[in-house]
Design a protein around this motif. Structure first.
Motif, short mmCIF file in Angstrom:
data_model
loop_
_atom_site.label_atom_id
_atom_site.label_comp_id
_atom_site.label_asym_id
_atom_site.label_seq_id
_atom_site.Cartn_x
_atom_site.Cartn_y
_atom_site.Cartn_z
N GLN A 86 0.84 -1.22 0.00
CA GLN A 86 0.00 0.00 0.00
C GLN A 86 0.86 1.26 0.00
O GLN A 86 0.59 2.23 0.70
N ILE A 87 1.91 1.25 -0.83
CA ILE A 87 2.91 2.30 -0.77
C ILE A 87 2.34 3.67 -1.09
O ILE A 87 2.66 4.67 -0.44
N GLU A 88 1.46 3.76 -2.09
CA GLU A 88 0.96 5.09 -2.48
C GLU A 88 0.03 5.66 -1.42
O GLU A 88 0.00 6.88 -1.21
N LEU A 89 -0.74 4.82 -0.75
CA LEU A 89 -1.58 5.31 0.34
C LEU A 89 -0.73 5.81 1.50
O LEU A 89 -1.06 6.81 2.15
N ARG A 90 0.35 5.11 1.77
CA ARG A 90 1.25 5.55 2.84
C ARG A 90 1.92 6.88 2.47
O ARG A 90 2.09 7.76 3.32
N ILE A 91 2.28 7.01 1.20
CA ILE A 91 2.86 8.29 0.76
C ILE A 91 1.82 9.40 0.84
O ILE A 91 2.14 10.53 1.22
N MET A 92 0.57 9.08 0.53
CA MET A 92 -0.51 10.07 0.67
C MET A 92 -0.61 10.54 2.12
O MET A 92 -0.75 11.75 2.39
N ALA A 93 -0.54 9.60 3.05
CA ALA A 93 -0.61 9.97 4.46
C ALA A 93 0.55 10.91 4.81
O ALA A 93 0.37 11.92 5.50
N HIS A 94 1.75 10.59 4.33
CA HIS A 94 2.92 11.42 4.61
C HIS A 94 2.79 12.81 4.00
O HIS A 94 3.01 13.82 4.66
N ILE A 95 2.43 12.86 2.71
CA ILE A 95 2.38 14.14 2.01
C ILE A 95 1.25 15.02 2.53
O ILE A 95 1.41 16.23 2.73
N SER A 96 0.08 14.43 2.76
CA SER A 96 -1.08 15.22 3.18
C SER A 96 -0.99 15.62 4.64
O SER A 96 -1.56 16.64 5.05
N ASP B 147 -0.85 2.81 13.82
CA ASP B 147 -1.45 1.81 14.72
C ASP B 147 -1.51 0.43 14.09
O ASP B 147 -2.02 -0.51 14.70
N GLY B 148 -1.04 0.34 12.85
CA GLY B 148 -1.01 -0.96 12.18
C GLY B 148 -2.38 -1.46 11.75
O GLY B 148 -2.58 -2.67 11.60
N LEU B 149 -3.34 -0.54 11.56
CA LEU B 149 -4.68 -0.96 11.18
C LEU B 149 -4.74 -1.34 9.71
O LEU B 149 -3.94 -0.87 8.90
N ASP B 150 -5.70 -2.18 9.36
CA ASP B 150 -6.01 -2.43 7.96
C ASP B 150 -6.64 -1.15 7.42
O ASP B 150 -7.74 -0.77 7.84
N ILE B 151 -5.94 -0.49 6.50
CA ILE B 151 -6.34 0.86 6.10
C ILE B 151 -7.71 0.88 5.43
O ILE B 151 -8.49 1.83 5.59
N HIS B 152 -8.05 -0.18 4.67
CA HIS B 152 -9.34 -0.20 3.99
C HIS B 152 -10.48 -0.41 5.01
O HIS B 152 -11.54 0.22 4.90
N SER B 153 -10.24 -1.24 5.99
CA SER B 153 -11.25 -1.42 7.04
C SER B 153 -11.37 -0.15 7.86
O SER B 153 -12.48 0.25 8.26
N ALA B 154 -10.22 0.51 8.14
CA ALA B 154 -10.26 1.75 8.91
C ALA B 154 -11.04 2.83 8.16
O ALA B 154 -11.83 3.57 8.76
N THR B 155 -10.83 2.91 6.84
CA THR B 155 -11.57 3.89 6.04
C THR B 155 -13.06 3.55 6.03
O THR B 155 -13.91 4.43 6.12
N ALA B 156 -13.37 2.26 5.89
CA ALA B 156 -14.78 1.84 5.91
C ALA B 156 -15.43 2.22 7.22
O ALA B 156 -16.58 2.70 7.25
N PRO C 46 -18.14 0.60 14.07
CA PRO C 46 -16.91 0.17 14.75
C PRO C 46 -16.02 -0.62 13.79
O PRO C 46 -16.51 -1.32 12.90
N LEU C 47 -14.73 -0.54 14.03
CA LEU C 47 -13.79 -1.21 13.14
C LEU C 47 -14.05 -2.70 13.03
O LEU C 47 -13.98 -3.27 11.93
N ASP C 48 -14.39 -3.33 14.15
CA ASP C 48 -14.59 -4.78 14.12
C ASP C 48 -15.94 -5.18 13.54
O ASP C 48 -16.25 -6.37 13.42
N SER C 49 -16.75 -4.17 13.16
CA SER C 49 -18.05 -4.46 12.56
C SER C 49 -18.06 -4.26 11.04
O SER C 49 -19.09 -4.45 10.39
N VAL C 50 -16.93 -3.86 10.49
CA VAL C 50 -16.85 -3.62 9.04
C VAL C 50 -17.00 -4.95 8.31
O VAL C 50 -16.30 -5.93 8.61
N THR D 285 -15.77 -1.34 -0.78
CA THR D 285 -16.11 0.03 -1.16
C THR D 285 -15.03 1.01 -0.72
O THR D 285 -14.60 1.88 -1.49
N ALA D 286 -14.56 0.83 0.52
CA ALA D 286 -13.52 1.72 1.04
C ALA D 286 -12.23 1.58 0.25
O ALA D 286 -11.52 2.57 0.00
N LYS D 287 -11.92 0.36 -0.18
CA LYS D 287 -10.70 0.14 -0.97
C LYS D 287 -10.78 0.89 -2.30
O LYS D 287 -9.81 1.53 -2.73
N VAL D 288 -11.94 0.80 -2.95
CA VAL D 288 -12.13 1.52 -4.22
C VAL D 288 -11.98 3.02 -3.99
O VAL D 288 -11.36 3.74 -4.79
#
Length: 927
Positions: free
Chosen positions: A707-717, A728-737, A744-748, A755-758
């Motif tokens: 997920q390199i480009e998403l990580r770079i987005m986090a850094h740049i933005s 926090d080591g979260l699954d970024i698509h689940s966190a976005t969802a 709640p995260l565990d209810s995604v 959808t969040a991944k897209v």
């Protein structure tokens, strides 16, 4: 024999404005339309002064501002035209000025349209004994003027319209064009025709009744709705005919004597130089003798776009040398003297340019024909070794010469430069020579400075040295007549090859100074691009082992599937057809089956491209089968059939070529074969990767940035929520969802995560609500709601996107984290789709470019580590964010343990980098 050449200047300037990118000089003045018009005028005049029928008289006719007689008859004439864009209006006066300086008489007649002036002049010329009139225009209305002695030329499409070609295009002859236009109307000029009557109907009627008058007389016999529409338009048609008729008998307010007033003039070189200087048309300026020393640097740019302020013609240091002394080294005494001088120059710290002339462009197979060297401006040396030229003095023995030069090439303290050095490294390696001390590569220096411009030597020499090089075709011929360089005479080869090294020597001096003036770019060049070219050389040299038998089996299986799909397609179509013929497919889908037309080609035929078939496949089974057939056929021809044929006979491996100086973002391009485009979304595509195998006693290891480009987005933005999720080591698509669905995260659930991944990946590519809706199969309103929620939860991302668009518009480029400049010439384009595409690129390019920088930095460190630890592991491929290694079993544990740490440690971002490491006997298993 006399010819009159007339140009529809108004057509030229509009077409040039919309065809060219948004070019500007450093003062911010738009220049795209000017550039396009000058190009077309020069080409047109050249094309029509090369035979026995020269253009004795010429004129460029422009529309005058204000109303014409047609507006008095029909006030709505051209009423639907948008006002002229400001950027185009600003270019019209200079276009008039440059046109005159080019030797073209300019005609602008108030109250009379350019079409009518052209029609009148054309008929006057024929009456005055001219043998031919050529009218250059893109306006279809002009087809009515075509006759045996008047023809049209469409410069942009390179089409000539005679009586027969007018019929081929419109289905009617020139004398029927007025009646044809009266029936179909002219939407550009807001002239209504007969409702629902298109080109086919109009052509059909005129074929049957010959003229509009006869169509009108027989209107009562034409049945159906179209007949009703014709009868309803009978009172209007005479007016329509008047409006679309080009007048050929205008009384021009300024009487024009064609043979004297329109006499072709010579170009005004002095004025053109000043104008080309002002608008920064560098190549044209230099062609007229202009040099950088004649110029003072212009003001800082308002919008540089296609210009590079720090390294432009007007402030770059150049050495202008009119001619180069080229020396042929073909005696032992001359070679000994050359070696002494070469070593002396190297010991003095002089960077020596070298180049190889070879038998092939394929680096792994090319053999040396000759070598050239240069260590001073103005002189180049060539050592012919394997020319078939029997007319010259004997050539020196190649093995002895290479052995004598071997210590110099291998000396790390002897600084060297080449143009596209990776190729020369391969060629020399083919002869057992290693190269050390490569301190510069002029192609890479240009790429770092101006990634959006050409980096070939010919282009660089003209751009930076104001020097026209000898072209390869000039010494070796063109096309089928082109010979191998070994068949070029020694004299010609010496002039060509020695010049290459001398030009490289001078380019290196100029580009080096330009890079030093841009500290961050110089750092990128020195620490990333230059060392990376050595790494790529090693990766290409290593190659990859493939299982040819497995690929042959896959080809057979795909062939069987293609036959099955073909049979299914025939059944759906109700008959056989050629699945590889766009014409037959178009006739079948849109003629026989009456499927809806999604879009058309430039020629007006319904398109059958992949985008169209994908859209139709949502509702119809046959287009889906066609897509499946295309995909498998391409896979078979490109990979399963072709890869076994690309195995190098000497190494038994496949060796791709990585193009380092192509993509503006810094990404590599793989070719011959392309290993980066093997499809992985289909089982058949993934199976191709299974044929990339490890040799006995080895395994393949795939190390891939996650997920390199998403990580770079986090850094740049700098978005705090996004940064926290990664830290926090979260699954970024689940966190976005969880964020956008407010759960709640565990209810995604899986659908929400999908959808969040897209959304995550779509937005970093600038996806709109429309695009997201299509991708997810939801309404545009729902897609907009998701995007709004996303930006509400990640406000830093929204701010970044807004800021980066603004920055791109201000400076014409965006930058990676490491300073690479990603140029966006279309960012201020008046063309909406082009500008929107540039804005999307502005958002994504810093992430894609930073990702490219990271993988290069990682591979440089990995290569150094493998050498320092004396490991037998080899890097054998790079595909986007993935590096593939060929690893002996004994080194596997160490590679798996240490490679991820090296890759994640190349940069310190606000979020941790993560690398996944897989292993297997083949690439698919490892990936």
């Amino acid at each position: 024999m006399k010819r009159l050449l007339l140009v529809d200047g108004s057509s030229y300037l509009y077409r040039a404005f919309h065809a060219m990118p948004d070019l500007r000089n450093r003062a911010g003045e738009p220049t795209g339309a000017i550039y396009g018009v000058v190009n077309m005028l020069r080409r047109l005049r050249s094309d029509h002064t090369t035979d026995e029928l020269t253009a004795d008289c010429i004129a460029c006719v422009f529309d005058a501002p204000g109303k014409t007689f047609r507006d008095d008859v029909f006030p709505e004439y051209k009423a639907n035209r948008a006002s002229m864009p400001e950027d185009l209006a600003a270019q019209i006066p200079p276009i008039h000025e440059i046109t005159k300086a080019l030797g073209w008489p300019v005609i602008i007649e108030p109250g009379i349209e350019a079409d009518d002036v052209i029609g009148t002049l054309a008929h006057q010329a024929i009456a005055q004994g001219f043998d031919e009139v050529v009218i250059s225009t893109g306006d279809k209305d002009m087809a009515q003027l075509v006759s045996d002695r008047i023809r049209l030329v469409d410069t942009m499409k390179n089409v000539v319209y005679t009586r027969d070609t007018v019929y081929e295009k419109f289905g009617v002859y020139p004398e029927q064009i007025i009646d044809y236009l009266s029936l179909v109307g002219d939407t550009v000029d807001n002239v209504p025709g007969v409702e629902k009557v298109g080109p086919k109907t109009a052509a059909k009627w005129l074929a049957e009744y010959q003229t509009l008058d006869n169509v009108i007389k027989n209107a009562q016999h034409i049945k159906g709705k179209v007949g009703e529409n014709l009868n309803a338009a009978l009172d209007w048609l005479p007016t329509a005919k008047f409006l679309v008729t080009i007048k050929v008998d205008c009384e021009l307010p300024h009487a024009i004597r064609i043979e004297s007033d329109l006499k072709a003039a010579q170009e005004d070189t002095d004025q053109l130089k000043e104008l080309f200087k002002r608008f920064e048309f560098k190549t044209w300026y230099r062609a007229l003798g202009g040099t950088a020393e004649e110029e003072s640097a212009p003001a800082a740019p308002v919008h540089p776009d296609d210009a590079t302020p720090a390294v432009s013609l007007f402030d770059s240091p150049t050495q202008n040398i009119d001619s180069i002394k080229t020396v042929c080294i073909n005696t032992a005494e001359a070679f000994d003297a050359l070696c002494q001088t070469l070593w002396s120059a190297s010991k003095a710290g002089v960077v020596v340019a070298f180049d190889t002339e070879t038998t092939s462009l394929e680096p792994m197979n090319a053999e040396i024909v000759g070598l050239s060297l240069a260590w001073e401006a103005g002189t180049g040396y060539y050592i012919p070794l394997r020319h078939e030229d029997l007319t010259s003095d004997p050539q020196l023995p190649m093995d002895a010469i290479l052995d004598a030069l071997r210590p110099w090439f291998a000396d790390h303290s002897a600084p060297k430069v080449a143009q596209n050095a990776k190729y020369d490294l391969h060629v020399l390696a083919n002869h057992g020579l290693a190269v050390e001390g490569l301190v510069d590569d002029t192609m890479l220096a240009s790429y770092v400075l101006e990634a959006h411009k050409p980096h070939g030597m010919d282009a660089l020499a003209l751009r930076w040295l104001n020097y026209n090089t000898i072209k390869y075709e000039e010494v070796a011929g063109k096309g089928a007549a082109q010979v191998s360089f070994s068949q070029v005479s020694v004299d010609s080869a010496t002039r060509y090859a020695a010049e290459d090294s001398e030009v490289t020597f001078r380019l290196n001096q100029v580009l080096g100074k330009a890079l030093k003036a841009e500290g961050e770019l110089d750092q990128l060049y020195r620490t990333v691009e230059l060392p990376f070219t050595q790494v790529l050389f090693e990766v290409e040299r290593n190659g990859v082992l493939i299982n040819a038998d497995m690929l042959a089996q896959q080809s057979d299986e795909i062939a069987e599937k293609l036959r099955d799909i073909e049979a299914q397609a025939f059944e759906l179509a109700g008959g056989s057809f050629n699945l590889n013929s766009p014409k037959q497919i178009g006739e079948l889908l849109f003629g026989k089956l009456q499927l809806p037309v999604v879009k058309k080609t430039a020629s007006g035929a319904p398109s059958t491209d992949e985008e169209v078939l994908s859209k139709l496949a949502e509702d119809y089974p046959l287009p889906a089968k066609l897509l499946e057939h295309r995909s498998l056929a391409k896979l078979k021809s490109t990979y399963t059939d072709k890869l076994p044929k690309m195995v190098n006979a000497r190494t038994g491996r496949v060796h791709t070529n990585y193009a380092q100086a192509v993509a503006v973002t810094g990404r590599l391009a793989s070719n011959d074969p392309n290993l980066q485009n093997i499809p992985v979304r289909t089982p058949e595509g993934r199976r191709v990767r299974e044929a990339f195998v490890a040799p006995e006693g080895h395994v393949l290891v795939s190390a891939d940035y996650s997920q390199i480009e998403l990580r770079i987005m986090a850094h740049i933005s700098g978005d705090e929520t996004l940064i926290r999720a990664f830290n926090d080591g979260l699954d970024i698509h689940s966190a976005t969802a969880a964020e956008i669905f407010s759960v709640p995260l565990d209810s995604v659930n899986s659908d929400q995560r999908r959808t969040a991944k897209v959304i995550n990946f779509g937005l970093i590519y600038g996806m709109s609500a429309f695009g997201l809706a299509g991708n997810l199969g939801i309404s545009r309103e729902a897609a907009k709601l998701y995007i709004d929620r996303y930006f509400a939860r990640y406000p830093g991302v929204a701010t970044y996107m807004e800021n980066v668009r603004s920055t791109a518009k201000q400076q014409g480029y965006v930058s990676t984290v490491f300073g690479r400049r990603l140029w966006l010439p279309e960012i201020k384009s008046p063309n909406g789709p082009r500008r929107a595409a540039a804005e999307r690129a502005a958002i994504n390019a810093p992430m894609q470019g930073t990702s490219a920088d990271l993988i290069k930095m990682a591979m440089v460190k990995l290569s150094a580590w493998l050498k320092s630890e004396n490991l037998a592991t080899k890097m054998i491929m790079q595909v986007h964010d993935e590096v593939i290694f060929e690893v002996p079993q004994a080194e596997l544990d160490r590679i798996q343990k240490e490679v991820p740490g090296i890759m994640t440690g190349v940069a310190n971002l606000r979020v941790p980098l993560e690398v996944g490491c897989g292993t297997g006997k083949n690439w698919e298993e490892a990936h």
